[in-house]
Design an enzyme around this catalytic site. Sequence first.
Site, short mmCIF file in Angstrom:
data_model
loop_
_atom_site.label_atom_id
_atom_site.label_comp_id
_atom_site.label_asym_id
_atom_site.label_seq_id
_atom_site.Cartn_x
_atom_site.Cartn_y
_atom_site.Cartn_z
N PRO A 101 -6.57 7.27 -3.70
CA PRO A 101 -7.59 6.71 -2.83
C PRO A 101 -8.98 6.57 -3.46
O PRO A 101 -9.86 6.01 -2.85
CB PRO A 101 -7.64 7.71 -1.67
CG PRO A 101 -7.10 8.98 -2.21
CD PRO A 101 -6.19 8.64 -3.35
N ASP A 137 -6.55 -4.40 -8.04
CA ASP A 137 -7.33 -5.05 -6.98
C ASP A 137 -8.46 -4.16 -6.47
O ASP A 137 -8.74 -3.10 -7.02
CB ASP A 137 -6.45 -5.61 -5.86
CG ASP A 137 -5.33 -4.68 -5.50
OD1 ASP A 137 -5.61 -3.48 -5.42
OD2 ASP A 137 -4.19 -5.15 -5.32
N LYS A 186 -9.92 -9.34 -3.61
CA LYS A 186 -9.96 -8.62 -2.35
C LYS A 186 -8.80 -9.08 -1.48
O LYS A 186 -8.44 -10.24 -1.48
CB LYS A 186 -11.26 -8.95 -1.63
CG LYS A 186 -12.47 -8.72 -2.48
CD LYS A 186 -13.71 -9.04 -1.71
CE LYS A 186 -14.92 -8.68 -2.57
NZ LYS A 186 -16.14 -8.66 -1.83
N GLY A 193 -4.32 0.61 -5.15
CA GLY A 193 -4.95 1.74 -4.47
C GLY A 193 -3.90 2.55 -3.72
O GLY A 193 -2.90 2.01 -3.26
N GLY A 194 -4.13 3.85 -3.64
CA GLY A 194 -3.23 4.71 -2.85
C GLY A 194 -1.84 4.75 -3.43
O GLY A 194 -1.66 4.92 -4.63
N ASP A 195 -0.86 4.60 -2.57
CA ASP A 195 0.54 4.57 -2.99
C ASP A 195 1.03 3.12 -2.92
O ASP A 195 0.78 2.44 -1.92
CB ASP A 195 1.37 5.45 -2.04
CG ASP A 195 2.82 5.48 -2.45
OD1 ASP A 195 3.20 6.43 -3.15
OD2 ASP A 195 3.57 4.54 -2.11
N ILE A 232 3.02 2.00 0.22
CA ILE A 232 2.49 2.14 1.58
C ILE A 232 1.46 1.04 1.79
O ILE A 232 0.39 1.07 1.18
CB ILE A 232 1.90 3.54 1.82
CG1 ILE A 232 3.03 4.56 1.73
CG2 ILE A 232 1.21 3.61 3.18
CD1 ILE A 232 2.63 5.98 1.97
N THR A 246 -1.54 8.51 -1.07
CA THR A 246 -1.95 7.46 -0.13
C THR A 246 -3.24 7.85 0.59
O THR A 246 -3.58 9.04 0.66
CB THR A 246 -0.81 7.19 0.87
OG1 THR A 246 -1.14 6.02 1.62
CG2 THR A 246 -0.57 8.36 1.81
N MET A 292 -6.28 -0.43 7.41
CA MET A 292 -6.80 -1.80 7.56
C MET A 292 -7.17 -2.08 9.02
O MET A 292 -6.97 -3.19 9.50
CB MET A 292 -5.74 -2.83 7.09
CG MET A 292 -5.42 -2.70 5.63
SD MET A 292 -4.09 -3.80 5.12
CE MET A 292 -2.66 -2.94 5.71
N GLY A 336 -12.93 7.50 1.62
CA GLY A 336 -12.44 8.87 1.48
C GLY A 336 -12.21 9.28 0.04
O GLY A 336 -11.87 8.45 -0.80
N1 SAH Z 1 -1.59 1.40 -0.62
C1 SAH Z 1 -2.79 1.93 -0.03
C2 SAH Z 1 -3.19 1.24 1.24
C3 SAH Z 1 -3.53 -0.20 1.10
S1 SAH Z 1 -4.06 -0.91 2.60
C4 SAH Z 1 -2.60 3.44 0.19
O1 SAH Z 1 -1.50 3.94 0.08
O2 SAH Z 1 -3.58 4.10 0.49
C5 SAH Z 1 -5.78 -0.75 2.50
C6 SAH Z 1 -6.31 0.24 3.51
O3 SAH Z 1 -6.15 1.56 3.04
C7 SAH Z 1 -7.78 0.10 3.77
O4 SAH Z 1 -8.05 -0.93 4.68
C8 SAH Z 1 -8.11 1.46 4.36
O5 SAH Z 1 -7.71 1.54 5.70
C9 SAH Z 1 -7.18 2.35 3.56
N2 SAH Z 1 -7.89 3.00 2.44
C10 SAH Z 1 -7.63 2.86 1.14
N3 SAH Z 1 -8.43 3.63 0.39
C11 SAH Z 1 -9.22 4.30 1.25
C12 SAH Z 1 -10.27 5.26 1.11
N4 SAH Z 1 -10.65 5.69 -0.09
N5 SAH Z 1 -10.87 5.72 2.22
C13 SAH Z 1 -10.48 5.30 3.43
N6 SAH Z 1 -9.51 4.40 3.63
C14 SAH Z 1 -8.88 3.90 2.56
#
Ligand code: SAH
Length: 417
Positions: free
Chosen positions: A174, A197, A219, A250-252, A255, A280, A332, A361
């Site tokens: 994140p 991205d 974006k 970003g994240g996983d 997901i 995630t 989102m 976060g």
């Molecule tokens: N694959 C990502 C999610 C992608 S969808 C994952 O697993 O986290 C993108 C959404 O993820 C954003 O609109 C927001 O809701 C959330 N998100 C991603 N990074 C974030 C962060 N650092 N803090 C808060 N929300 C986050």
Amino acid sequence: LADRQILRWLKEPFSPWHMDEMWLVIAATNRREVNRQVFEEATRRRLFCNVVDDPELSSFVMPSIVDRSPLLVAISSAGQAPVLARLLREQLEALLPHHLGKLAEFAGRWRERVKARLPASARRGFWERLLGADRLGQALERCDDAAATRLAEQLLDEQASARRGEVVLVGAGPGDPGLLTLHALRHLQQADVVIYDRLVSKEVLALVRRDAHQLFVGKERSHHSVPQDEINQRLVEEARQGHKVVRLKGGDPFIFGRGGEELEALIGSGIGFQVIPGITAASGCSAYAGIPLTHRDHAQSVRFVSIHGKEGAIELNWRALCEPKQTLVFYMGLSLCPLISEQLQHAGMPANMPVALIERGTTPAQRVISGTLEQLPSLAEGVASPALIMVGSVVTLGQKLAWFGHSSPPINPAAAS
Ligand code: SAH
């Protein structure tokens, strides 16, 4: 040494001509005045000079070394903390296997052959596989040169004939780079091309191999983004050129990351891939906001929800989202807070259900804003993307358990008194 004529010993006071035709000077007399003369004369002649235990009168210092010749690790504290340097050296001594020297020497013997056999773009991959192979280290350790040679030949043949790129789908977490996995870090440092991205933080990008080509694909849901088809196409093209491509998300990646769609495109083109999971946003934000996703007193299950379906349609079963003892995490959802608040209440969730918005976060800019379901639309005003929405009574725990960005641990008033 002098007897064996390995060094020349002049039993006489210092005189400048001693430095004629020298490269390097070391002064180790027990008179600072003499040492100073030596240093000044050396400086005048632009010779590097080290006065033992006297960093002020030294134009170079001698680092502690870990010797795995031809591999050498030098540790210097620039004369400030020799003991620290030594401690570090002891740790590295224990850490670095003794056959590293043999490994480096072996690689040296193969360099020319590899150069002749493989194009530049394929060499790094070969070396990474060879030098990373446990079997090679083991063979060299027991001085089994034949086995080492066989292995190198085999890998060289494979690399020369295969020459196929691959795509690694990597979860970047994140934001906080400390939340990357070790696999993610390794792939970032081996990549030829990194396609990323918006959600990938610059701290994470800073860990990408410096020579790698970095490609920003924009974006989500904006006019400037590269359409998904083009991203898929690009992944295929880069891999076909034999590149090691890291698709960083970003994240996983599995997901709400469309990771699955990109992999399907690769399968269609016969390109190999791996997937490295990431933390995630829900896990990262939950931990860094001190809001557990489940808790025996509050929630037995957790749902990760995206309101956007494939065609942008809203096709949620809101009633199911209102089941008791669960935590909801909306991804989102920032621009849809009025809808979320209204639909959940409409489906029967109490207006005073605790909610939290977590903005950016796990980064130093993290903000956590909490209130009730009814207040959600107004709480969201002024919150920037990316943000996550958490709904459920676990949110109340955040008051007690928040730690990130706090200089001291949360205080328990009962224990403090
Ligand atoms: N694959 C990502 C999610 C992608 S969808 C994952 O697993 O986290 C993108 C959404 O993820 C954003 O609109 C927001 O809701 C959330 N998100 C991603 N990074 C974030 C962060 N650092 N803090 C808060 N929300 C986050």
